[in-house]
Design a protein around this motif. Structure first.
Motif, PDB file in Angstrom:
ATOM      1  N   VAL A 198      23.283  83.516 -30.988  1.00 35.81           N
ATOM      2  CA  VAL A 198      23.833  84.305 -31.797  1.00 35.81           C
ATOM      3  C   VAL A 198      23.924  85.682 -31.114  1.00 35.81           C
ATOM      4  CG1 VAL A 198      23.817  85.464 -34.010  1.00 35.81           C
ATOM      5  CG2 VAL A 198      22.699  83.058 -33.870  1.00 35.81           C
TER       6      VAL A 198
ATOM      7  N   ILE B  80      18.986  86.391 -42.023  1.00 32.39           N
ATOM      8  CA  ILE B  80      19.471  87.855 -41.890  1.00 32.39           C
ATOM      9  C   ILE B  80      19.957  88.351 -43.051  1.00 32.39           C
ATOM     10  CG2 ILE B  80      21.392  88.832 -40.722  1.00 32.39           C
ATOM     11  CD1 ILE B  80      21.124  86.918 -38.310  1.00 32.39           C
TER      12      ILE B  80
ATOM     13  N   ARG C 234      23.275  77.380 -38.838  1.00 26.40           N
ATOM     14  CA  ARG C 234      24.028  78.916 -39.143  1.00 26.40           C
ATOM     15  C   ARG C 234      23.624  79.148 -40.492  1.00 26.40           C
ATOM     16  NH1 ARG C 234      29.980  78.633 -36.148  1.00 26.40           N
ATOM     17  NH2 ARG C 234      29.259  78.151 -34.222  1.00 26.40           N
TER      18      ARG C 234
ATOM     19  N   GLU D  63      26.688  93.592 -36.693  1.00 23.70           N
ATOM     20  CA  GLU D  63      27.792  92.489 -36.400  1.00 23.70           C
ATOM     21  C   GLU D  63      26.823  91.150 -35.972  1.00 23.70           C
ATOM     22  OE1 GLU D  63      30.955  91.191 -32.556  1.00 23.70           O
ATOM     23  OE2 GLU D  63      30.351  93.301 -33.192  1.00 23.70           O
ATOM     24  N   VAL D  64      27.329  89.872 -36.610  1.00 21.15           N
ATOM     25  CA  VAL D  64      26.769  88.651 -36.196  1.00 21.15           C
ATOM     26  C   VAL D  64      27.733  87.705 -35.759  1.00 21.15           C
ATOM     27  CG1 VAL D  64      25.195  86.656 -37.105  1.00 21.15           C
ATOM     28  CG2 VAL D  64      25.032  89.100 -37.835  1.00 21.15           C
ATOM     29  N   THR D  65      27.921  87.051 -34.408  1.00 17.65           N
ATOM     30  CA  THR D  65      28.775  86.110 -34.192  1.00 17.65           C
ATOM     31  C   THR D  65      28.016  84.984 -33.589  1.00 17.65           C
ATOM     32  OG1 THR D  65      30.228  87.751 -33.547  1.00 17.65           O
ATOM     33  CG2 THR D  65      30.776  85.619 -32.696  1.00 17.65           C
TER      34      THR D  65
ATOM     35  N   PRO E 237      21.603  93.847 -38.321  1.00 15.98           N
ATOM     36  CA  PRO E 237      22.754  93.889 -37.319  1.00 15.98           C
ATOM     37  C   PRO E 237      24.116  94.462 -37.855  1.00 15.98           C
ATOM     38  CG  PRO E 237      22.253  91.760 -38.154  1.00 15.98           C
ATOM     39  CD  PRO E 237      21.362  92.610 -38.736  1.00 15.98           C
TER      40      PRO E 237
ATOM     41  N   SER F 208      21.917  82.764 -41.102  1.00 14.18           N
ATOM     42  CA  SER F 208      22.527  83.566 -41.815  1.00 14.18           C
ATOM     43  C   SER F 208      21.890  83.975 -42.949  1.00 14.18           C
ATOM     44  CB  SER F 208      23.940  83.150 -42.347  1.00 14.18           C
ATOM     45  OG  SER F 208      24.904  82.991 -41.163  1.00 14.18           O
TER      46      SER F 208
ATOM     47  N   LEU G 216      24.245  89.650 -31.635  1.00 13.56           N
ATOM     48  CA  LEU G 216      23.938  90.487 -32.498  1.00 13.56           C
ATOM     49  C   LEU G 216      24.154  91.947 -32.147  1.00 13.56           C
ATOM     50  CD1 LEU G 216      20.472  89.266 -33.636  1.00 13.56           C
ATOM     51  CD2 LEU G 216      22.678  88.690 -34.860  1.00 13.56           C
TER      52      LEU G 216
ATOM     53  N   ASP H 216      23.431  95.868 -32.523  1.00 12.56           N
ATOM     54  CA  ASP H 216      22.370  96.718 -33.343  1.00 12.56           C
ATOM     55  C   ASP H 216      23.051  97.931 -33.763  1.00 12.56           C
ATOM     56  OD1 ASP H 216      22.574  98.640 -31.458  1.00 12.56           O
ATOM     57  OD2 ASP H 216      20.514  98.036 -30.497  1.00 12.56           O
TER      58      ASP H 216
ATOM     59  N   VAL I 168      17.877  92.072 -35.371  1.00 13.59           N
ATOM     60  CA  VAL I 168      17.809  91.170 -36.255  1.00 13.59           C
ATOM     61  C   VAL I 168      17.465  91.810 -37.600  1.00 13.59           C
ATOM     62  CG1 VAL I 168      16.663  88.947 -36.976  1.00 13.59           C
ATOM     63  CG2 VAL I 168      16.885  89.600 -34.626  1.00 13.59           C
TER      64      VAL I 168
END
Length: 133
Positions: A95, A33, A26, A78-80, A76, A30, A97, A99, A73
């Motif tokens: 992950v 990104i 992670r 949102e990233v979870t 993004p 992270s 994502l 867009d 990528v």
């Protein structure tokens, strides 16, 4: 009773390395990104495995490939982090994502250990089902 306790203990101990690797994965994902978000392409390139670095040769070529081929990528909204699993000695981290257009994607990051640290060795992208996260 001893067998049950021993089984539970072994299960917990077996999961510990994966959990540690999952946290490291992670952090690496992270970090990459985040580097894309601030256009620190050299830093983003540093999170890639030697295989990926050799394939793209320069941070600029790598950055252009991600920007043009993987906008979800690159920027993004949102990233979870989802499930992590080990397959064939490699760690795979899923992950979610989102867009810029609001579409959801699932990125499957393959991570490998290089000199004691995890590096991104590839990413497979697929469109996420509507109610993914």
């Amino acid at each position: 009773m001893r067998t049950v306790i021993l089984s539970i203990l072994l299960t917990i101990l077996a999961a510990m390395p994966l959990r540690a690797d999952e946290n490291a994965a992670r952090d690496v994902i992270s970090g990459q990104i985040s580097a894309f978000g601030t256009e620190e392409i050299g830093r983003a390139f540093g999170f890639a495995s030697p295989f990926i670095q050799e394939k793209f040769q320069t941070p600029e070529t790598f950055g252009r490939m991600v920007r043009e081929g993987y906008p979800m990528v690159w920027r993004p909204s949102e990233v979870t982090f989802l499930e992590a699993r080990e397959i064939g000695g490699k760690l795979w981290q899923e992950v979610f994502l989102r867009d810029a257009a609001g579409r959801g994607w699932i990125a499957e990051y393959e991570l490998v250990e290089v000199d004691g640290e995890l590096r991104i060795n590839g990413v497979r992208i697929r469109e996420a089902p509507e109610q993914s996260v």
